[in-house]
Design a protein around this motif. Structure first.
Motif, PDB file in Angstrom:
ATOM      1  N   GLU A 157      13.328  -9.611   2.426  1.00 20.78           N
ATOM      2  CA  GLU A 157      13.050  -8.195   2.654  1.00 20.78           C
ATOM      3  C   GLU A 157      12.396  -7.585   1.419  1.00 20.78           C
ATOM      4  O   GLU A 157      12.611  -8.048   0.299  1.00 20.78           O
ATOM      5  CB  GLU A 157      14.347  -7.439   2.971  1.00 20.78           C
ATOM      6  N   GLY A 158      11.617  -6.549   1.648  1.00 21.53           N
ATOM      7  CA  GLY A 158      10.986  -5.839   0.536  1.00 21.53           C
ATOM      8  C   GLY A 158      11.170  -4.342   0.663  1.00 21.53           C
ATOM      9  O   GLY A 158      11.230  -3.807   1.774  1.00 21.53           O
ATOM     10  N   TRP A 159      11.292  -3.664  -0.465  1.00 22.74           N
ATOM     11  CA  TRP A 159      11.410  -2.205  -0.451  1.00 22.74           C
ATOM     12  C   TRP A 159      10.775  -1.637  -1.712  1.00 22.74           C
ATOM     13  O   TRP A 159      10.734  -2.271  -2.755  1.00 22.74           O
ATOM     14  CB  TRP A 159      12.867  -1.763  -0.314  1.00 22.74           C
ATOM     15  N   ARG A 160      10.274  -0.435  -1.581  1.00 19.32           N
ATOM     16  CA  ARG A 160       9.580   0.206  -2.689  1.00 19.32           C
ATOM     17  C   ARG A 160      10.580   0.843  -3.646  1.00 19.32           C
ATOM     18  O   ARG A 160      11.731   1.113  -3.297  1.00 19.32           O
ATOM     19  CB  ARG A 160       8.576   1.229  -2.164  1.00 19.32           C
ATOM     20  N   SER A 161      10.122   1.117  -4.862  1.00 16.56           N
ATOM     21  CA  SER A 161      11.015   1.601  -5.915  1.00 16.56           C
ATOM     22  C   SER A 161      11.556   3.000  -5.635  1.00 16.56           C
ATOM     23  O   SER A 161      12.547   3.413  -6.225  1.00 16.56           O
ATOM     24  CB  SER A 161      10.288   1.598  -7.269  1.00 16.56           C
ATOM     25  N   ASN A 162      10.914   3.724  -4.723  1.00 14.42           N
ATOM     26  CA  ASN A 162      11.400   5.070  -4.407  1.00 14.42           C
ATOM     27  C   ASN A 162      12.498   5.070  -3.345  1.00 14.42           C
ATOM     28  O   ASN A 162      12.968   6.120  -2.934  1.00 14.42           O
ATOM     29  CB  ASN A 162      10.242   5.965  -3.941  1.00 14.42           C
ATOM     30  N   VAL A 218      20.789   5.649   2.807  1.00 13.33           N
ATOM     31  CA  VAL A 218      19.542   5.302   2.127  1.00 13.33           C
ATOM     32  C   VAL A 218      18.656   6.550   2.068  1.00 13.33           C
ATOM     33  O   VAL A 218      18.482   7.249   3.071  1.00 13.33           O
ATOM     34  CB  VAL A 218      18.797   4.171   2.863  1.00 13.33           C
ATOM     35  N   THR A 219      18.118   6.812   0.894  1.00 12.46           N
ATOM     36  CA  THR A 219      17.216   7.961   0.735  1.00 12.46           C
ATOM     37  C   THR A 219      15.896   7.494   0.136  1.00 12.46           C
ATOM     38  O   THR A 219      15.823   6.451  -0.516  1.00 12.46           O
ATOM     39  CB  THR A 219      17.831   9.030  -0.189  1.00 12.46           C
ATOM     40  N   VAL A 220      14.871   8.269   0.379  1.00 12.09           N
ATOM     41  CA  VAL A 220      13.533   7.941  -0.137  1.00 12.09           C
ATOM     42  C   VAL A 220      13.062   9.103  -0.998  1.00 12.09           C
ATOM     43  O   VAL A 220      12.963  10.249  -0.531  1.00 12.09           O
ATOM     44  CB  VAL A 220      12.544   7.684   1.004  1.00 12.09           C
ATOM     45  N   GLY A 221      12.780   8.789  -2.249  1.00 14.05           N
ATOM     46  CA  GLY A 221      12.263   9.800  -3.148  1.00 14.05           C
ATOM     47  C   GLY A 221      10.751   9.806  -3.161  1.00 14.05           C
ATOM     48  O   GLY A 221      10.091   9.096  -2.389  1.00 14.05           O
ATOM     49  N   LYS A 222      10.181  10.573  -4.079  1.00 15.03           N
ATOM     50  CA  LYS A 222       8.733  10.655  -4.180  1.00 15.03           C
ATOM     51  C   LYS A 222       8.210   9.753  -5.279  1.00 15.03           C
ATOM     52  O   LYS A 222       8.928   9.375  -6.177  1.00 15.03           O
ATOM     53  CB  LYS A 222       8.312  12.100  -4.453  1.00 15.03           C
ATOM     54  N   ARG A 245       0.814  -1.221   0.000  1.00 13.07           N
ATOM     55  CA  ARG A 245       0.000   0.000   0.000  1.00 13.07           C
ATOM     56  C   ARG A 245       0.846   1.268   0.000  1.00 13.07           C
ATOM     57  O   ARG A 245       0.346   2.345  -0.300  1.00 13.07           O
ATOM     58  CB  ARG A 245      -0.910   0.022   1.234  1.00 13.07           C
ATOM     59  N   GLY A 246       2.101   1.142   0.367  1.00 11.73           N
ATOM     60  CA  GLY A 246       2.951   2.314   0.484  1.00 11.73           C
ATOM     61  C   GLY A 246       2.915   2.940   1.863  1.00 11.73           C
ATOM     62  O   GLY A 246       3.425   4.046   2.063  1.00 11.73           O
ATOM     63  N   ASP A 247       2.332   2.239   2.843  1.00 12.61           N
ATOM     64  CA  ASP A 247       2.332   2.750   4.218  1.00 12.61           C
ATOM     65  C   ASP A 247       3.742   2.742   4.800  1.00 12.61           C
ATOM     66  O   ASP A 247       4.052   3.537   5.688  1.00 12.61           O
ATOM     67  CB  ASP A 247       1.427   1.891   5.108  1.00 12.61           C
ATOM     68  N   LEU A 276       7.829  -2.243  -6.417  1.00 10.17           N
ATOM     69  CA  LEU A 276       8.484  -2.750  -5.210  1.00 10.17           C
ATOM     70  C   LEU A 276       9.298  -3.995  -5.538  1.00 10.17           C
ATOM     71  O   LEU A 276       9.067  -4.676  -6.542  1.00 10.17           O
ATOM     72  CB  LEU A 276       7.479  -3.017  -4.085  1.00 10.17           C
ATOM     73  N   THR A 277      10.260  -4.280  -4.678  1.00 12.17           N
ATOM     74  CA  THR A 277      11.125  -5.452  -4.814  1.00 12.17           C
ATOM     75  C   THR A 277      11.032  -6.281  -3.546  1.00 12.17           C
ATOM     76  O   THR A 277      11.093  -5.728  -2.431  1.00 12.17           O
ATOM     77  CB  THR A 277      12.589  -5.024  -5.025  1.00 12.17           C
ATOM     78  N   VAL A 278      10.873  -7.589  -3.694  1.00 12.79           N
ATOM     79  CA  VAL A 278      10.964  -8.519  -2.560  1.00 12.79           C
ATOM     80  C   VAL A 278      12.027  -9.544  -2.914  1.00 12.79           C
ATOM     81  O   VAL A 278      11.919 -10.227  -3.941  1.00 12.79           O
ATOM     82  CB  VAL A 278       9.619  -9.204  -2.257  1.00 12.79           C
ATOM     83  N   ALA A 279      13.064  -9.630  -2.094  1.00 14.46           N
ATOM     84  CA  ALA A 279      14.200 -10.501  -2.400  1.00 14.46           C
ATOM     85  C   ALA A 279      14.614 -11.283  -1.159  1.00 14.46           C
ATOM     86  O   ALA A 279      14.344 -10.875  -0.022  1.00 14.46           O
ATOM     87  CB  ALA A 279      15.380  -9.663  -2.910  1.00 14.46           C
ATOM     88  N   ALA A 280      15.279 -12.406  -1.401  1.00 14.18           N
ATOM     89  CA  ALA A 280      15.707 -13.278  -0.297  1.00 14.18           C
ATOM     90  C   ALA A 280      17.169 -13.628  -0.455  1.00 14.18           C
ATOM     91  O   ALA A 280      17.706 -13.683  -1.560  1.00 14.18           O
ATOM     92  CB  ALA A 280      14.874 -14.559  -0.279  1.00 14.18           C
TER      93      ALA A 280
END
Length: 280
Positions: free
Chosen positions: A254-259, A276-280, A10-12, A33-37
């Motif tokens: 782990e998973g992380w969003r594309s931003n 680590v930075t978070v864009g919009k 959801r992007g929460d 998003l990416t989910v990798a192991a």
């Protein structure tokens, strides 16, 4: 884990740790998003109790348990192949892991050897309770696989899952036959081998003067080559006396969003947000 995965989708949240193989499959091909192991260095282990119960003063029965375990099967069943068998009391790739540690005598199940040792140990089919974490869910899943493996050789094992408070009380009191738990990453091999197992500090009731001596040597030996020998001796003693059995390395999913920029997944399983930075 399902709640964490949903929040990520959801992007929460921007990053979610401790996801599952099912989450990898569910979000495969997503561009947002990416989910990798990757195999982690945390491992599940089986610990025996030495204050009461059937394993006290019965090394042959503890060895029988070790020979009954199929680590590869646990990896496939509980981690969908994302984990790895743990051959020794310290992780692969750490400074004191060597050839002896890699050569696991319990790496493959040996049911006939287990049955032989059970007979020599005088086992008569008594019920044995295996205590396990209720959460994280990987532990009861491992416990069920272990139960099936033990029953296959004639060990009458019943799994008892415990919520956090009861689990801690059981561990602190040492009132168990055997106990399924795990070890998160430690900064030195001595802590893996000795934190829970020296007679002066263990809650299990385990007392072995040679194990204590080697733990003291691990802390006081200065030359690196001499320290390596200490950890070889500790591993050999662990395999002979079997106070505990390393089972499998748990997968880090782990998973992380594309931003999210600069996120580096780590086998230790901890969040590292440096640079680590978070864009919009």
């Amino acid at each position: 884990s399902s709640v964490r995965a949903a929040a990520l989708e959801r992007g929460d949240v921007d990053v979610a740790l401790a996801l599952t193989q099912q989450d990898m499959e569910r979000y495969k091909g997503r561009t947002d998003l990416t989910v990798a192991a990757k195999p982690g260095v945390s491992f599940a282990d089986l610990r025996f109790g030495f204050k009461k119960g059937i394993f006290v003063n019965n090394v042959k029965l503890r060895q029988a348990v070790a020979h009954a375990i199929g680590k590869e099967e646990i990896v496939k069943a509980a981690t969908f192949g994302l984990g790895k068998p743990a051959p020794a009391g310290i992780p692969v790739g750490t400074p004191y892991f060597g050839a002896v540690h890699a050569a696991d005598p319990y790496g493959r199940p040996n049911p006939e050897k287990a049955k032989q040792l059970m007979k020599e140990a005088g086992y008569k089919g008594e019920e044995i309770i295996l205590d396990s974490h209720l959460q994280p869910s990987i532990y009861p899943e491992i416990a069920v696989v272990l139960q099936a493996q033990f029953q296959a050789v004639g060990l009458n094992v019943r799994v008892r899952t415990l919520e956090s408070a009861a689990l801690q009380t059981t561990w602190n009191g040492g009132e168990f036959a055997f106990f399924l738990s795990g070890l998160s990453p430690r900064p030195d091999a001595e802590i893996y081998y000795c934190q829970f197992w020296e007679s002066s500090s263990t809650s299990t009731g385990y007392k072995n003067p040679e194990y204590d001596r080697l733990c003291r040597a691990a802390r006081t030996t200065l030359k690196d080559d001499d320290r390596k020998k200490v950890f070889v001796d500790l591993e050999n003693l662990l395999r002979a006396d079997v106070p505990w059995i390393p089972l499998i390395y748990l997968a880090q999913v782990e998973g992380w969003r594309s931003n999210v920029n600069g996120w580096q997944q780590w086998s230790a399983g901890y969040a590292r947000a440096w640079n680590v930075t978070v864009g919009k």
